[in-house]
Design a protein around this motif. Structure first.
Motif, PDB file in Angstrom:
ATOM      1  N   SER A 318     -52.350  42.411   0.696  1.00  0.00           N
ATOM      2  CA  SER A 318     -52.159  41.301   0.174  1.00  0.00           C
ATOM      3  C   SER A 318     -50.909  41.165   1.827  1.00  0.00           C
ATOM      4  O   SER A 318     -49.812  41.228   2.020  1.00  0.00           O
ATOM      5  CB  SER A 318     -51.253  40.643  -0.935  1.00  0.00           C
ATOM      6  OG  SER A 318     -52.604  40.646  -2.054  1.00  0.00           O
ATOM      7  N   ARG A 320     -49.257  37.773   4.204  1.00  0.00           N
ATOM      8  CA  ARG A 320     -48.357  36.138   4.723  1.00  0.00           C
ATOM      9  C   ARG A 320     -47.877  35.826   5.551  1.00  0.00           C
ATOM     10  O   ARG A 320     -47.684  37.487   6.845  1.00  0.00           O
ATOM     11  CB  ARG A 320     -47.852  35.629   3.344  1.00  0.00           C
ATOM     12  CG  ARG A 320     -46.784  36.143   3.942  1.00  0.00           C
ATOM     13  CD  ARG A 320     -45.455  35.697   2.320  1.00  0.00           C
ATOM     14  NE  ARG A 320     -44.316  35.986   2.451  1.00  0.00           N
ATOM     15  CZ  ARG A 320     -43.386  35.960   1.049  1.00  0.00           C
ATOM     16  NH1 ARG A 320     -44.098  35.028   0.082  1.00  0.00           N
ATOM     17  NH2 ARG A 320     -42.162  35.722   1.250  1.00  0.00           N
ATOM     18  N   VAL A 356     -50.084  36.231  13.125  1.00  0.00           N
ATOM     19  CA  VAL A 356     -51.524  34.493  12.955  1.00  0.00           C
ATOM     20  C   VAL A 356     -52.049  35.735  11.881  1.00  0.00           C
ATOM     21  O   VAL A 356     -53.311  35.877  11.705  1.00  0.00           O
ATOM     22  CB  VAL A 356     -52.141  33.879  13.862  1.00  0.00           C
ATOM     23  CG1 VAL A 356     -52.556  32.628  13.710  1.00  0.00           C
ATOM     24  CG2 VAL A 356     -50.673  33.290  14.872  1.00  0.00           C
ATOM     25  N   VAL A 357     -52.532  34.621  10.488  1.00  0.00           N
ATOM     26  CA  VAL A 357     -53.570  34.870   9.895  1.00  0.00           C
ATOM     27  C   VAL A 357     -54.657  33.832   9.780  1.00  0.00           C
ATOM     28  O   VAL A 357     -54.385  32.408   9.231  1.00  0.00           O
ATOM     29  CB  VAL A 357     -53.103  35.186   8.220  1.00  0.00           C
ATOM     30  CG1 VAL A 357     -54.516  34.857   7.527  1.00  0.00           C
ATOM     31  CG2 VAL A 357     -52.551  35.846   8.329  1.00  0.00           C
ATOM     32  N   ASP A 358     -55.939  33.527  10.236  1.00  0.00           N
ATOM     33  CA  ASP A 358     -56.646  32.631   9.979  1.00  0.00           C
ATOM     34  C   ASP A 358     -57.448  32.256   8.783  1.00  0.00           C
ATOM     35  O   ASP A 358     -57.667  33.331   7.909  1.00  0.00           O
ATOM     36  CB  ASP A 358     -58.557  33.570  11.094  1.00  0.00           C
ATOM     37  CG  ASP A 358     -59.245  32.309  11.507  1.00  0.00           C
ATOM     38  OD1 ASP A 358     -59.605  32.415   9.777  1.00  0.00           O
ATOM     39  OD2 ASP A 358     -59.259  32.175  12.520  1.00  0.00           O
ATOM     40  N   SER A 359     -57.194  30.713   8.856  1.00  0.00           N
ATOM     41  CA  SER A 359     -56.943  30.635   7.243  1.00  0.00           C
ATOM     42  C   SER A 359     -59.298  30.561   6.591  1.00  0.00           C
ATOM     43  O   SER A 359     -59.071  30.668   5.922  1.00  0.00           O
ATOM     44  CB  SER A 359     -57.110  29.435   6.897  1.00  0.00           C
ATOM     45  OG  SER A 359     -57.556  28.602   7.910  1.00  0.00           O
ATOM     46  N   GLN A 360     -59.808  30.864   7.432  1.00  0.00           N
ATOM     47  CA  GLN A 360     -61.273  30.933   7.376  1.00  0.00           C
ATOM     48  C   GLN A 360     -61.903  32.473   7.031  1.00  0.00           C
ATOM     49  O   GLN A 360     -62.430  32.321   6.056  1.00  0.00           O
ATOM     50  CB  GLN A 360     -61.981  30.602   8.471  1.00  0.00           C
ATOM     51  CG  GLN A 360     -61.251  28.771   8.763  1.00  0.00           C
ATOM     52  CD  GLN A 360     -62.064  27.631   7.850  1.00  0.00           C
ATOM     53  OE1 GLN A 360     -62.748  27.754   6.944  1.00  0.00           O
ATOM     54  NE2 GLN A 360     -60.580  27.142   7.102  1.00  0.00           N
ATOM     55  N   THR A 361     -61.375  32.647   7.743  1.00  0.00           N
ATOM     56  CA  THR A 361     -62.030  34.228   8.060  1.00  0.00           C
ATOM     57  C   THR A 361     -61.163  35.666   7.302  1.00  0.00           C
ATOM     58  O   THR A 361     -61.407  36.402   6.880  1.00  0.00           O
ATOM     59  CB  THR A 361     -62.379  35.118   9.543  1.00  0.00           C
ATOM     60  OG1 THR A 361     -61.564  35.031   9.934  1.00  0.00           O
ATOM     61  CG2 THR A 361     -63.684  33.937  10.097  1.00  0.00           C
ATOM     62  N   GLY A 362     -60.157  34.831   7.053  1.00  0.00           N
ATOM     63  CA  GLY A 362     -58.976  35.859   7.101  1.00  0.00           C
ATOM     64  C   GLY A 362     -58.574  36.868   7.848  1.00  0.00           C
ATOM     65  O   GLY A 362     -57.571  37.904   7.428  1.00  0.00           O
TER      66      GLY A 362
END
Length: 465
Positions: A318, A320, A356-362
């Motif tokens: 996990s 963030r 950076v974490v892409d909110s759509q693809t993870g």
């Protein structure tokens, strides 16, 4: 893993996890090819012999043993013997100075110290034959229940002392089995990174033993020797290394057709897009990417090169982003001694990498070190961008850009170039405020023992002087 195996204070898991997770399998299955094969039956016998030697030297369950050995069967068998005996392995890179080793031993107080019997003349050898000297050091039990204690690479400053439990190591090994693209039973892993550090230790040695993957170090650490190792058998081969090793393979002139070459996977630093393209065009195989840390092991991967430069978090991991910093969930601090809240707090490991974490693809994109963002005349400059621009110039082998009161660049060339020409080309790519105030040309940039470029300013200054 045996359900009867438990962790108790002052001791680690005993024989159960080593036998069940690492040494189980058919007796005649080849584990190593050096170049002579070593099968599981022989490996088990060697490990049992090492256990006897360690016990005779004063090692007891719950104790610690410091290993200061080069990559070798002696290293592998001593490591497994320590764990089978319920002990803690302190891994010290054999290239450390006597002073660095002495400081580590005085702090960690092992019961036994294992060193080469005589100086090792390894040259470019990736795996050596070595006779060992076992010296009794103390009668104290290990100070913690960690199965392994490692030192971080030290690429950005002093090394940190990091501990991982047997449960943690087993969890990571099993995590590897769920990653798409890792070598499978019956395939080969051309092992280049040191097993003292996490990529070679878990991603190479431990996963290979668990999964039935044949581990094959090349005879020498050269591009031609790596190619020869790939072509030494018809079974599929994956090369595991760091970006430094890409350059070795890239240096091979007209490599032969290698249908068994499956992919190369690198960990450590980010690989420039131009480098990955050149490699894939030359060998016709994917250049996979793996991101991780000594503290937690593998964090994310892209073994097919499909998302470069982004990665997908490894199964069970996990992540963030807080204030631009990538953080990884970890229940306990991996650091020995007092926990530094700037590195671990409230169940989260602070990577000190910008991400950076892409909110759509993870998907996760690593943007370089968090401290690479500097202010010049009130304008923000990303030193990673400057470094990438420098690295893309013709003749530049490697570059490090640091902020030392001003933007300063350290450059290693692979062909003659004048400083004036380099600065003129860079001026076409970067705005004036982003350009280095000074550029130092070095014959060899400082690197850590794992091959990472050193970014510590004081070390870079010394290299110039």
């Amino acid at each position: 893993m045996s359900r009867d195996a438990v962790v108790v204070p002052g001791a680690t898991l005993g024989a159960e996890w080593v036998d069940d997770v690492l040494l189980a399998g058919p007796d005649d299955e080849v584990c190593f090819r050096l170049p002579d094969p070593i099968d599981r039956l022989n490996l088990r016998r060697l490990v049992l012999g090492r256990q006897t030697e360690l016990a005779q030297s004063g090692f007891r369950p719950g104790g610690a043993v410091a290993l200061r050995l080069p990559p070798s069967m002696a290293f592998v068998t001593h490591l497994l013997a320590i764990w089978r005996g319920g002990g803690q392995a302190i891994l010290l890179d054999h290239r450390l100075t006597d002073y660095e080793v002495r400081r580590a031993i005085e702090r960690l107080v092992p019961q036994v110290v294992v060193s080469p019997e005589r100086p090792v003349q390894s040259g470019l050898r990736t795996f050596v034959e070595v006779d060992t000297d076992l010296a009794s050091y103390s009668g104290h039990p290990a100070g913690t229940s960690h199965a392994v204690v490692q030192l971080s690479s030290g690429s950005t400053g002093p090394s940190k002392v990091i501990g991982r439990t047997a449960d943690d190591l087993v969890t990571e090994v099993l995590r590897y089995t769920q990653i798409d693209g890792v070598p499978q039973r019956g395939e080969r892993l051309i092992l280049l990174p040191s097993m003292v550090h996490v990529l070679g230790l878990v991603g190479g040695l431990l996963y290979g033993l668990h999964a039935g993957v044949e581990l094959q170090p090349p005879a020498r650490l050269t591009g031609d020797a790596i190619v020869q190792a790939i072509g030494a058998a018809t079974t599929p081969a994956t090369v595991l290394g760091v970006p430094f090793h890409i350059g070795l393979l890239a240096s091979v002139q007209d490599p032969p057709w290698l249908p068994q070459f499956k992919r190369m996977t690198t960990g450590g630093e980010l690989v420039q897009a131009a480098v990955s393209r050149a490699f894939e065009e030359k060998y016709g195989v994917p250049l996979g990417n793996m991101y991780g840390m000594t503290e937690v092991g593998v964090i994310g991967t892209d073994l097919y090169g499909a998302h470069r430069p982004a990665i997908r978090p490894a199964p069970g991991i996990s992540v963030r982003v807080v204030d631009g910093e990538l953080q990884v969930a970890r229940a306990e601090s991996p650091y020995l001694g007092l926990s530094d809240p700037t590195r671990w707090s409230d169940g989260w490991l602070h990577t000190r990498d910008a991400g950076v974490v892409d909110s759509q693809t993870g998907l996760v994109s690593i943007k370089g070190r968090l401290d690479s963002q500097v202010s010049v005349g009130g304008l923000k400059v990303d030193l990673t961008e400057v470094e990438a621009a420098l690295s893309s110039l013709r003749g530049v082998e490697a570059a490090v850009v640091a902020f030392d009161g001003a933007i300063t660049a350290y450059v290693q060339l692979n062909q003659p170039r004048s400083l004036v020409d380099l600065e003129a080309e860079l001026a076409q790519q970067l705005a004036t405020y982003k350009r280095p105030r000074s550029v130092h040309l070095l014959n060899q940039l400082p690197r850590t023992t794992t091959g990472k470029l050193v970014r510590d300013v004081s070390t870079l200054r010394k290299a110039v002087s």
